[in-house]
Scaffold this active site. Structure first.
Site, short mmCIF file in Angstrom:
data_model
loop_
_atom_site.label_atom_id
_atom_site.label_comp_id
_atom_site.label_asym_id
_atom_site.label_seq_id
_atom_site.Cartn_x
_atom_site.Cartn_y
_atom_site.Cartn_z
N ASP A 56 -17.73 -5.85 14.92
CA ASP A 56 -17.35 -4.73 14.06
C ASP A 56 -16.89 -5.26 12.71
O ASP A 56 -16.46 -6.41 12.59
CB ASP A 56 -16.22 -3.91 14.67
CG ASP A 56 -16.55 -3.42 16.06
OD1 ASP A 56 -17.58 -2.74 16.21
OD2 ASP A 56 -15.78 -3.72 16.99
N ASP A 115 -14.11 -3.87 10.14
CA ASP A 115 -13.07 -2.89 9.86
C ASP A 115 -12.47 -3.17 8.49
O ASP A 115 -12.35 -4.32 8.05
CB ASP A 115 -11.98 -2.93 10.92
CG ASP A 115 -12.50 -2.51 12.29
OD1 ASP A 115 -13.50 -1.78 12.33
OD2 ASP A 115 -11.92 -2.92 13.31
N ASP A 133 -0.85 -7.18 15.90
CA ASP A 133 -0.39 -7.83 17.12
C ASP A 133 -0.44 -9.35 17.06
O ASP A 133 0.58 -10.02 17.17
CB ASP A 133 -1.16 -7.29 18.33
CG ASP A 133 -2.67 -7.30 18.15
OD1 ASP A 133 -3.17 -7.88 17.16
OD2 ASP A 133 -3.36 -6.73 19.02
#
Length: 456
Positions: free
Chosen positions: A65, A67, A152
């Protein structure tokens, strides 16, 4: 006030890696992502490729992906793209669509909710919702620094700046990439309490990248694993797909058990494995995972139905007399064991009906393989779920869970009979932006059938 992490304990000055000191090139970024980045930049907004895309490009891997992170609000992003849709309640996101390709655009988020003195906007102070330390909604917008430190893992907090082609690193992610280390940003106990799924993500990224989990990041996992009980069962289904259907299922499974996480995903199966003195059930599961890994890594399609059927099979066997599927098994007893095992599992991980129904068919065909009659075998060949059930039988045979002579008879018959259906040919997958999840309930569910995409 609940903070995502203590900024005082983290570096607040970013490390800027200029273009000539990293390997990321615009030629490696999808045209759709570049269109989004440049349109945001030309409109005066900050525009950064972020997260897994930057991580994978920095490792010389092809990203799944692309992003984007920006200081533009979702509404401002929508005003720039007619093909944009705003989604999400917990995290408000902008999705820019080009057919099946989606570029996800997220606004920088703050580390902690503003107080009344920080803002005059009443809705701004109410956009973060926490319960017992777990984040339920988090739409407080902030700076790129805050956005980086609320992510995270350090290796996911890297930003590729389309303005000067540099990589911006606030959390030491580039150093951790070089060291092959998975490390949480901030206090691990606090971060796991905010979102217990981060424990699963730590295991997944370590297996995917061949990294080790930092000692401080790993230490709280066994004692906090029970927090997964608070995660919605539907979300855990998505996480299991990412964990076990990405090509590193065997390593991930072993790590889940090592860190005490597997029991909160498949509790009855975990108990069955612990009670299996001969390790036949363990060997069966490892073989099923290895088979799935091989198919994924060969670019062949896979399906959750087959793998979930294998993952729940030990829980079914433990309810049968002698813990095995005997040749003279009572059909009603077997069906009752299947139903009870599946219902217990669904309370932990919600399996959609389009997969649960094929799973039941795979299980239901297993007693019918207890024959060496060619006439019955030919009738079984005509069943639409034969291929998956036959593959399941062979895995049972390899693990010693079925008479090896019976498995050998079926293998010989299936490979020499003209009535055996051919395997479904593999289908090529397109690459690009974020994929739409396949929701076609009529999709085939044998071990040779297509699968739902597995995201980051």
């Amino acid at each position: 006030m609940c903070r995502v992490s203590d900024p005082q304990s983290l570096a607040t000055q970013p490390t800027i890696v200029p273009r000539d000191e990293h390997i990321i090139s615009r030629s490696q970024i999808s045209e759709r992502a570049l269109t989004v980045l440049y349109r945001l930049k030309n409109a005066g907004y900050g525009a950064y490729l972020v997260g897994g895309g930057v991580r994978d490009l920095s490792l010389g891997r092809e990203p799944k992906d692309f992003d984007v992170a920006t200081d533009a609000t979702p509404e401002q992003v929508k005003s720039l793209f007619r093909n944009c849709r705003l989604i999400g309640r917990r995290f408000r996101l902008a999705h820019v669509h080009w057919g099946p390709d989606i570029i996800e655009v997220a606004t920088f988020r703050a580390l902690h909710p503003p107080t009344a003195s920080d803002t005059d906007e009443p809705e701004a102070s109410g956009e973060r919702v926490l319960e017992d330390g777990m984040i339920l909604r988090d739409n407080v917008y902030g700076t790129i620094e805050e956005d980086a430190l609320r992510r995270d893992f350090t290796i996911n907090a890297l930003y590729y700046n389309i303005g000067d082609f540099s990589v911006v690193d606030y959390a030491g992610g580039m150093a951790d990439l070089k060291a092959g280390r998975i490390r949480l940003i901030g206090d691990p106990s606090v971060r796991y309490r905010e979102d217990p799924v981060r424990m699963l993500r730590a295991v997944r990224f370590a297996a995917k990248l061949g990294f080790v989990i930092d000692d401080e990041t790993a230490a709280p996992i066994p004692r906090m694993a029970d927090a997964l009980d608070d995660i919605p069962a539907a979300r855990l289904f998505d996480e299991v797909l990412k964990l076990l259907m990405a090509g590193q299922g065997v390593e991930t499974f072993e790590s889940l058990r090592q860190h005490g996480l597997f029991r909160y995903l498949f509790p009855a199966t975990d108990t069955a494995l612990d009670d299996d003195a001969d390790a036949q059930l363990l060997n069966f599961l490892v073989s099923a995972l290895a088979s799935t890994d091989q198919r994924v890594n060969d670019g062949r399609p896979v399906t959750p139905a087959f793998l979930f059927a294998a993952l729940i099979w030990p829980a079914i066997l433990t309810q049968l007399p002698g813990g095995r599927l005997q040749s003279d098994i009572n059909r009603e007893l077997f069906e009752q064991s299947v139903t009870e095992a599946l219902e217990r599992q669904l309370r932990q991980v919600a399996i959609p009906k389009r997969f649960a129904l094929p799973m039941r068919e795979i299980w239901a065909l297993q007693p019918r393989f207890d024959t060496r009659s060619e006439a019955k075998a030919r009738r079984l060949f005509s069943h639409p779920r034969f291929r998956a059930a036959y593959d399941f039988l062979l895995l049972r045979g390899e693990a010693g869970l079925v008479d090896p002579e019976l498995a050998a008879w079926w293998q010989h018959f299936a490979t020499t009979s003209d009535d055996a259906p051919p395997p479904t040919p593999a289908r090529r997958r397109r690459r690009g932006g974020r994929k739409r999840r396949n929701t076609d309930a009529s999709a085939p569910a044998s071990s040779d059938s297509g699968s739902d995409p597995v995201g980051e």
